[in-house]
Scaffold this active site. Structure first.
Site, PDB file in Angstrom:
ATOM      1  N   CYS A  83       8.382 -32.127  16.149  1.00 10.31           N
ATOM      2  CA  CYS A  83       9.768 -32.396  15.772  1.00 10.31           C
ATOM      3  C   CYS A  83      10.573 -32.866  16.991  1.00 10.31           C
ATOM      4  O   CYS A  83      10.381 -33.986  17.439  1.00 10.31           O
ATOM      5  CB  CYS A  83      10.383 -31.174  15.083  1.00 10.31           C
ATOM      6  N   ARG A 142      15.240 -31.398   9.697  1.00 10.75           N
ATOM      7  CA  ARG A 142      15.991 -32.427  10.447  1.00 10.75           C
ATOM      8  C   ARG A 142      15.015 -33.256  11.290  1.00 10.75           C
ATOM      9  O   ARG A 142      15.237 -33.518  12.469  1.00 10.75           O
ATOM     10  CB  ARG A 142      17.052 -31.781  11.344  1.00 10.75           C
ATOM     11  N   HIS A 178       6.615 -29.176  11.684  1.00 12.46           N
ATOM     12  CA  HIS A 178       6.408 -27.915  12.406  1.00 12.46           C
ATOM     13  C   HIS A 178       5.174 -27.186  11.873  1.00 12.46           C
ATOM     14  O   HIS A 178       5.309 -26.338  10.993  1.00 12.46           O
ATOM     15  CB  HIS A 178       7.616 -26.995  12.200  1.00 12.46           C
ATOM     16  N   GLU A 180       3.656 -24.901  13.415  1.00 15.29           N
ATOM     17  CA  GLU A 180       3.707 -23.543  13.966  1.00 15.29           C
ATOM     18  C   GLU A 180       4.409 -22.557  13.032  1.00 15.29           C
ATOM     19  O   GLU A 180       4.318 -21.344  13.228  1.00 15.29           O
ATOM     20  CB  GLU A 180       4.394 -23.552  15.338  1.00 15.29           C
TER      21      GLU A 180
END
Length: 199
Positions: A83, A142, A178, A180
């Site tokens: 990101c 985002r 993401h 993670e």
């Protein structure tokens, strides 16, 4: 630093550092936060986490990390950006502040907040070249996307509409999303294998 357990740092200026540390540990790496330039000499690879790319770039300048980061990455240090980290690894960005700096390294143009605002966040199943076992769940918050890439950049994943959301150039890996946040460590395992191969 043994080749079987590489030491991978997570840039700990801002963003979801703890989640990346946990994912790297789950992927078989020794993970540690990195906040100071001298710590860059002690790692085999680096993760640049999600967060807010303008804040991250400002803090990197304030902490005297931007030039040392550029030097290490130009010198071949493997790095993975998710990101905001993707934005930090881009050579050019669209939709950023005029004074926003990046570390660079990947010959790509990335658009900030390309998918919209926080309330337009979404999840999607993403097939990634080099990641076995079916698609990963991509969490897009985002998120940026890749507008264009140079000839040395490999596209690893696209959404159904063709939007590029994961790329690799040499020792550098970047995703719009993401991994993670999902408990699935396969993307971190891919990066850990890249770090091992570079030792």
């Amino acid at each position: 630093m043994s080749s079987s357990t590489p030491t991978i740092g997570v840039l700990a200026l801002q963003g979801d550092v703890r989640e990346h540390l946990a994912a790297l540990t789950g992927a078989g790496a020794q993970a540690r936060p990195v906040r100071r330039a001298e710590e860059l000499a002690e790692i085999d690879g680096l993760v640049i986490p999600g967060g807010e790319s303008t804040t991250m770039s400002k803090l990197a300048v304030i902490f005297g990390l931007l030039e040392p980061l550029r030097d290490r990455i130009r010198g071949g240090l493997p790095a993975y950006g998710s990101c905001a980290g993707m934005i930090m690894l881009a050579d050019k960005i669209l939709g950023g502040r005029d004074d926003q700096e990046t570390i660079g390294g990947i010959d790509m143009i990335v658009r900030r907040n390309a998918f919209g605002r926080q309330n337009e966040s979404f999840e999607a199943a993403v097939d990634i070249t080099g990641v076995e076992g079916g698609p990963v769940e991509g969490v897009f918050i985002r998120a940026p996307w890749v507008e264009s890439t140079g000839s040395g950049v490999e596209t690893l994943a696209r959404l159904a509409d063709g939007t590029v959301v994961a790329v690799r150039q040499g020792n550098l890996l970047a995703t719009s999303f993401h991994p993670e946040l999902t408990g699935d460590h396969r993307v971190h395992r891919l990066f850990t294998d890249m770090v091992r191969a570079a030792l």
